[in-house]
Scaffold this motif. Sequence first.
Motif, mmCIF file in Angstrom:
data_model
loop_
_atom_site.group_PDB
_atom_site.id
_atom_site.type_symbol
_atom_site.label_atom_id
_atom_site.label_comp_id
_atom_site.label_asym_id
_atom_site.label_seq_id
_atom_site.Cartn_x
_atom_site.Cartn_y
_atom_site.Cartn_z
ATOM 1 N N ARG A 45 -4.426 -3.379 -0.770
ATOM 2 C CA ARG A 45 -3.510 -2.907 -1.817
ATOM 3 C C ARG A 45 -2.252 -3.773 -1.779
ATOM 4 N N SER A 78 -1.093 -1.628 -5.419
ATOM 5 C CA SER A 78 -0.573 -0.550 -4.590
ATOM 6 C C SER A 78 -0.107 0.615 -5.455
ATOM 7 N N TYR A 89 -1.411 -3.355 2.207
ATOM 8 C CA TYR A 89 -1.947 -2.225 2.960
ATOM 9 C C TYR A 89 -3.469 -2.264 2.948
#
Length: 131
Positions: A45, A78, A89
């Motif tokens: 992400r 994200s 992430y």
Amino acid sequence: MGFDQFLSSPEMEILIITHRDIFQSAANSDSRFSDDYANLTAIIRLDKQDMKKAGIKEGDLVAIKNNSGKVVVKALQSTYEEPHSGTAYMVNGPWVNALVSAETSGTGVPAFKYIEAKMERSKESSITSFE
């Protein structure tokens, strides 16, 4: 096959933060080798501006590499509202684990949380397999 596949994609440095996900955990309890598990784990992400700067669209495959390994995963935007340029992430799993350094600085515990890597749009047509 589009012309854009022949254009080079800028490589960018990112810091990967790993985390657990309840949906990935549920798929893991069914089977770590299932398509559901791979679809929930082989993703990264990214910040919206980072995606734009790197020429990456939602669902594109990206190659992530560092001194520990290289993987190809799917890029998604994200869901964080605050910008987090340079930080990405990934859910804990085999894809991000391939990027974890074996160096433990004497602690015996690898650094799973803050993984420095380089990323670019992938020229490969599939996500890195378990094999």
